[in-house]
Design a protein around this motif. Structure first.
Motif, mmCIF file in Angstrom:
data_model
loop_
_atom_site.group_PDB
_atom_site.id
_atom_site.type_symbol
_atom_site.label_atom_id
_atom_site.label_comp_id
_atom_site.label_asym_id
_atom_site.label_seq_id
_atom_site.Cartn_x
_atom_site.Cartn_y
_atom_site.Cartn_z
ATOM 1 N N GLY A 169 0.959 -1.117 -0.308
ATOM 2 C CA GLY A 169 -0.485 -0.059 -0.201
ATOM 3 C C GLY A 169 0.613 1.546 -0.415
ATOM 4 O O GLY A 169 0.278 2.605 -0.201
ATOM 5 N N ALA A 170 1.449 1.105 0.375
ATOM 6 C CA ALA A 170 3.027 2.084 0.311
ATOM 7 C C ALA A 170 3.014 2.258 -0.899
ATOM 8 O O ALA A 170 3.134 2.030 -2.019
ATOM 9 C CB ALA A 170 4.547 2.108 1.028
ATOM 10 N N ALA A 171 3.576 4.005 -1.662
ATOM 11 C CA ALA A 171 3.323 5.165 -3.140
ATOM 12 C C ALA A 171 5.231 4.630 -3.422
ATOM 13 O O ALA A 171 5.683 4.564 -4.629
ATOM 14 C CB ALA A 171 2.798 6.161 -2.652
ATOM 15 N N ASP A 175 11.182 -0.765 -3.119
ATOM 16 C CA ASP A 175 9.602 -0.564 -4.125
ATOM 17 C C ASP A 175 9.070 0.424 -4.103
ATOM 18 O O ASP A 175 9.220 1.473 -3.829
ATOM 19 C CB ASP A 175 8.811 -1.495 -2.838
ATOM 20 N N SER A 176 8.465 0.652 -5.893
ATOM 21 C CA SER A 176 8.214 1.734 -6.368
ATOM 22 C C SER A 176 7.345 1.128 -7.421
ATOM 23 O O SER A 176 7.033 0.102 -8.303
ATOM 24 C CB SER A 176 9.220 2.104 -7.197
ATOM 25 N N PRO A 177 5.801 0.841 -6.299
ATOM 26 C CA PRO A 177 4.554 0.431 -6.921
ATOM 27 C C PRO A 177 4.218 1.064 -8.635
ATOM 28 O O PRO A 177 3.361 0.011 -9.679
ATOM 29 C CB PRO A 177 3.514 -0.166 -5.934
ATOM 30 N N ILE A 181 13.669 7.104 -8.389
ATOM 31 C CA ILE A 181 14.513 8.071 -7.867
ATOM 32 C C ILE A 181 15.886 8.427 -8.045
ATOM 33 O O ILE A 181 16.869 6.904 -7.982
ATOM 34 C CB ILE A 181 14.382 7.897 -6.208
ATOM 35 N N VAL A 182 16.274 9.478 -8.368
ATOM 36 C CA VAL A 182 17.442 9.461 -9.030
ATOM 37 C C VAL A 182 18.720 10.039 -7.852
ATOM 38 O O VAL A 182 17.994 10.969 -7.411
ATOM 39 C CB VAL A 182 18.301 10.463 -10.357
ATOM 40 N N GLY A 183 19.601 9.255 -7.030
ATOM 41 C CA GLY A 183 20.358 9.855 -6.032
ATOM 42 C C GLY A 183 19.347 10.065 -4.827
ATOM 43 O O GLY A 183 19.897 9.270 -3.798
ATOM 44 N N HIS A 184 18.832 11.539 -4.336
ATOM 45 C CA HIS A 184 17.778 11.127 -3.290
ATOM 46 C C HIS A 184 16.550 11.737 -3.290
ATOM 47 O O HIS A 184 16.430 12.378 -4.633
ATOM 48 C CB HIS A 184 18.582 11.830 -2.164
#
Length: 268
Positions: A216-218, A236-238, A243-246
């Protein structure tokens, strides 16, 4: 008028406070009051399923312990014992924070500054005592930025996480909609609370939560990161957000947009 809000949990999100702060403070409290209790790392990992420090303390007052420690059997007197223990523990914990023993997690101070500069509203929604939260905030983001936070904590609500009440209160007091905010959490309990309030949530795993269920986390990441010294690792990136770097404010906007779009898709 503020149109974006960034809401943090405190413990495990702003700093890794559970392992290095709360646990030793609880054990120092037991020793101070002569209670025959000492929580191990494993014990405390289980107790973190209970939202709130007073609630964790109350859970140890079994009939066997009450008899062994010579504690009162009257429920009202037991509540007084818990309140006394918790007040002492909070004082010990805030002493640790102010002594600089609990460094902030990577990326927190950076992203708070970014959000403030972009005009975002800032808040913390936590089950910890407000005094403890304020101490962590001031230590991690600095005295000036900490004054821009609204803090919802401790006994502001009767039902603690995983109930959504603390987040619902935050939205109401901030004048925010669930779609205008994004939450940073670190635990399954916190994630459950935020999702129940309809909030898009990013999880930054902490020392006690690496094996928890974050369905359920984005977005789930190792930390918000401080590139290049401490880059973010995406776990996890549903919704396929890279994300690049931070993690930055623009990333949070993209994560929220992707999550809201997915949630509004027919059939989901």
């Amino acid at each position: 008028m503020t149109s974006n809000f960034l809401i943090f949990d405190c413990d495990g999100v702003l700093a890794d406070t559970e392992r290095d702060g709360h646990l030793p403070a609880f054990n120092e409290t037991f020793e101070h009051f002569g209670a025959p209790i000492r929580w191990s790392q494993d014990d405390y990992a289980e107790l973190l399923r209970i939202g709130g420090g007073k609630e964790r303390l109350a859970s140890v007052l079994t009939p066997e312990l009450v008899k062994e420690a010579g504690l009162p059997t009257d429920p009202r007197q037991q509540r007084d014992v818990v309140l006394s223990w918790h007040a002492y523990k909070t004082a010990r914990y805030t002493d640790m924070v102010r002594a600089g023993r609990l460094p902030g997690r990577p990326g927190v101070a950076r992203i708070v500054a970014e959000a403030h500069d972009a005009g975002w509203g800032l808040a913390v929604a936590s089950t910890s005592a407000e005094e403890s939260v304020r101490a962590v905030l001031e230590h991690v983001v600095g005295p000036e930025l900490s004054t821009h936070f609204s803090v919802f904590a401790g006994d502001d609500v009767a039902a603690k996480k995983p109930a959504p009440d603390i987040y619902q209160l935050a939205l109401a007091q901030l004048g925010a909609s669930s779609t205008s905010a994004i939450v940073i959490e670190d635990s399954h309990v916190g994630l459950t609370a935020a999702l129940a309030a309809g909030l898009v949530t990013v999880v930054t795993q902490s020392s006690y939560t690496a094996d928890e269920d974050f369905s359920g986390a984005a977005l789930v990441v190792s930390s918000l990161g401080d590139y290049p010294a401490d880059p973010t690792v995406v776990l996890d990136s549903p919704h396929g957000t890279a994300i690049v770097g931070h993690v930055g404010i623009d990333d949070l906007i993209r994560v929220r947009a992707a999550a809201l779009s997915a949630n509004s898709t027919p059939g989901r």
